[in-house]
Design a protein around this motif. Structure first.
Motif, PDB file in Angstrom:
ATOM      1  N   GLN A  78       0.792  -1.201  -0.013  1.00 48.61           N
ATOM      2  CA  GLN A  78       0.000   0.028   0.100  1.00 48.61           C
ATOM      3  C   GLN A  78       0.784   1.257   0.050  1.00 48.61           C
ATOM      4  OE1 GLN A  78      -3.040  -0.175   2.982  1.00 48.61           O
ATOM      5  NE2 GLN A  78      -2.924   2.309   3.189  1.00 48.61           N
ATOM      6  N   THR A  79       1.903   1.315   0.830  1.00 50.08           N
ATOM      7  CA  THR A  79       3.026   2.445   0.881  1.00 50.08           C
ATOM      8  C   THR A  79       3.377   2.557  -0.506  1.00 50.08           C
ATOM      9  OG1 THR A  79       3.219   2.209   3.361  1.00 50.08           O
ATOM     10  CG2 THR A  79       4.736   3.401   2.083  1.00 50.08           C
ATOM     11  N   ARG A  80       4.011   1.657  -1.197  1.00 48.98           N
ATOM     12  CA  ARG A  80       4.718   1.833  -2.257  1.00 48.98           C
ATOM     13  C   ARG A  80       3.669   2.306  -3.651  1.00 48.98           C
ATOM     14  NH1 ARG A  80       6.020  -3.075  -2.916  1.00 48.98           N
ATOM     15  NH2 ARG A  80       8.057  -3.300  -1.954  1.00 48.98           N
ATOM     16  N   LEU A  81       2.343   1.747  -3.351  1.00 53.71           N
ATOM     17  CA  LEU A  81       1.433   2.274  -4.234  1.00 53.71           C
ATOM     18  C   LEU A  81       1.278   3.507  -4.340  1.00 53.71           C
ATOM     19  CD1 LEU A  81      -0.623   1.199  -6.669  1.00 53.71           C
ATOM     20  CD2 LEU A  81      -2.250   0.858  -4.577  1.00 53.71           C
ATOM     21  N   LEU A  82       1.140   4.244  -3.159  1.00 53.61           N
ATOM     22  CA  LEU A  82       0.901   5.628  -2.931  1.00 53.61           C
ATOM     23  C   LEU A  82       2.299   6.615  -3.091  1.00 53.61           C
ATOM     24  CD1 LEU A  82      -0.937   8.102  -2.570  1.00 53.61           C
ATOM     25  CD2 LEU A  82      -0.905   7.475  -0.050  1.00 53.61           C
ATOM     26  N   GLY A 136      10.336   7.899  -4.763  1.00 49.90           N
ATOM     27  CA  GLY A 136       9.457   8.806  -5.441  1.00 49.90           C
ATOM     28  C   GLY A 136      10.027  10.029  -5.922  1.00 49.90           C
ATOM     29  N   GLU A 137      11.226  10.312  -5.326  1.00 50.29           N
ATOM     30  CA  GLU A 137      12.052  11.607  -5.900  1.00 50.29           C
ATOM     31  C   GLU A 137      12.508  10.956  -7.287  1.00 50.29           C
ATOM     32  OE1 GLU A 137      13.870  13.036  -1.573  1.00 50.29           O
ATOM     33  OE2 GLU A 137      15.232  12.533  -3.108  1.00 50.29           O
ATOM     34  N   GLN A 138      12.977  10.023  -7.385  1.00 48.28           N
ATOM     35  CA  GLN A 138      13.660   9.329  -8.628  1.00 48.28           C
ATOM     36  C   GLN A 138      12.728   9.614  -9.850  1.00 48.28           C
ATOM     37  OE1 GLN A 138      14.981   5.834  -6.873  1.00 48.28           O
ATOM     38  NE2 GLN A 138      17.221   6.729  -6.172  1.00 48.28           N
TER      39      GLN A 138
END
Length: 294
Positions: A78-82, A136-138
């Motif tokens: 869930q964390t990776r998805l968002l 997410g930055e990348q």
């Protein structure tokens, strides 16, 4: 300039919505969406692309994220998805329509061993939350060299519940006389969401030409134990039952001191940094008067 704000129902998103209210931003939310918000599921790629094509923003402030490290460790998919997949969708869709994305990241991309960290310091996250925010930055910067990453540390502000910020949550420890040992190991820089929002609003004229990584932070170095001492003083609450714990906190690994060097942002806009003691009493005092459920 047309502004879109994701996570507009969250702590930082609400502050940004207020700071940019004069520009009538498109405020996007999901689980806590209000009538005036665009109800948008950021994990639905087709819905995200349609929303951007319909609203055509010039600048997107992407504040939506799963940001509680211990929850992130236990809900990794869930964390990776968002934090990653939805961010990539948004960053790529923004680039396609010529919009600039400003992605809110974290000081937890660093391991805390060599502060202060410049914007070009080598990241080394210690926990899953930090790893997803770095990813997410990348994907943000890969989607467009014109996009912006803004790293910030632990946040507090005008919460809807005390649980909304790890800083305000500590009020429970002041109100409960049971002896407790509080973290006096990790050095934090509590940052008021209103200061971030005001700094971004101040910098709006130059954001169009900005790109890459920037840092923003509150100016005071405080452990959670020291935050409680300040909170007790401004709220006239006793702190004798709270003792310092010199050991690393339990749960997901945290950096000891991930202080951010904010000089790059300071060079291009006026920063607003208000003192922790000035804000925290005003924010928490309603919870002492019976106006909120504590």
């Amino acid at each position: 300039m047309k502004i879109m704000i994701t996570g507009a129902s969250g702590l930082l998103g609400r502050a940004c919505s207020n700071a940019f209210a004069d520009l009538d931003p498109v405020t996007c939310a999901w689980s806590r969406a209000q009538d005036h918000d665009l109800k948008l599921d950021l994990t639905d790629a087709d819905a995200v692309k349609a929303a951007l094509n319909e609203t055509r923003p010039d600048l997107i402030l992407h504040t939506a994220a799963e940001r509680k490290p211990d929850i992130c460790e236990n809900r990794q998919d869930q964390t990776r998805l968002l934090n990653v997949t939805a961010t990539q969708t948004l960053a790529e869709a923004a680039a396609e329509i010529g919009a600039k994305l400003l992605y809110i990241s974290t000081d937890y991309v660093f391991d805390g061993t060599r502060p202060p960290y410049a914007v070009d310091a080598e990241p080394h996250p210690l926990n899953f939350y930090g790893r997803t925010k770095l990813a997410g930055e990348q994907v943000t910067l890969k989607a467009s060299a014109d996009h912006i990453v803004l790293r910030v540390p632990i946040l507090y502000g005008e919460v809807e519940t005390l649980e909304e910020s790890p800083v305000t949550l500590m009020l429970h420890k002041l109100l409960d006389p049971t002896p407790v040992a509080e973290d006096h190991w990790a050095v934090r820089f509590p940052t008021y969401v209103g200061d971030i929002a005001a700094t971004l609003r101040n910098g709006l004229p130059t954001l169009g030409n900005a790109s890459g990584i920037y840092h923003f932070s509150g100016s005071e170095a405080l452990t959670k134990f020291e935050m409680l001492q300040v909170m007790g003083k401004v709220l006239n609450l006793g702190t004798d039952h709270i003792t310092p714990n010199p050991d690393p906190p339990a749960g997901a690994p945290r950096p000891k001191n991930s202080q951010l060097d904010i000089s790059r942002l300071a060079a291009c806009t006026a920063l607003q940094q208000t003192a922790f003691g000035e804000n925290i009493g005003r924010i928490l005092s309603p919870y002492l008067k019976g106006n909120h459920h504590v």
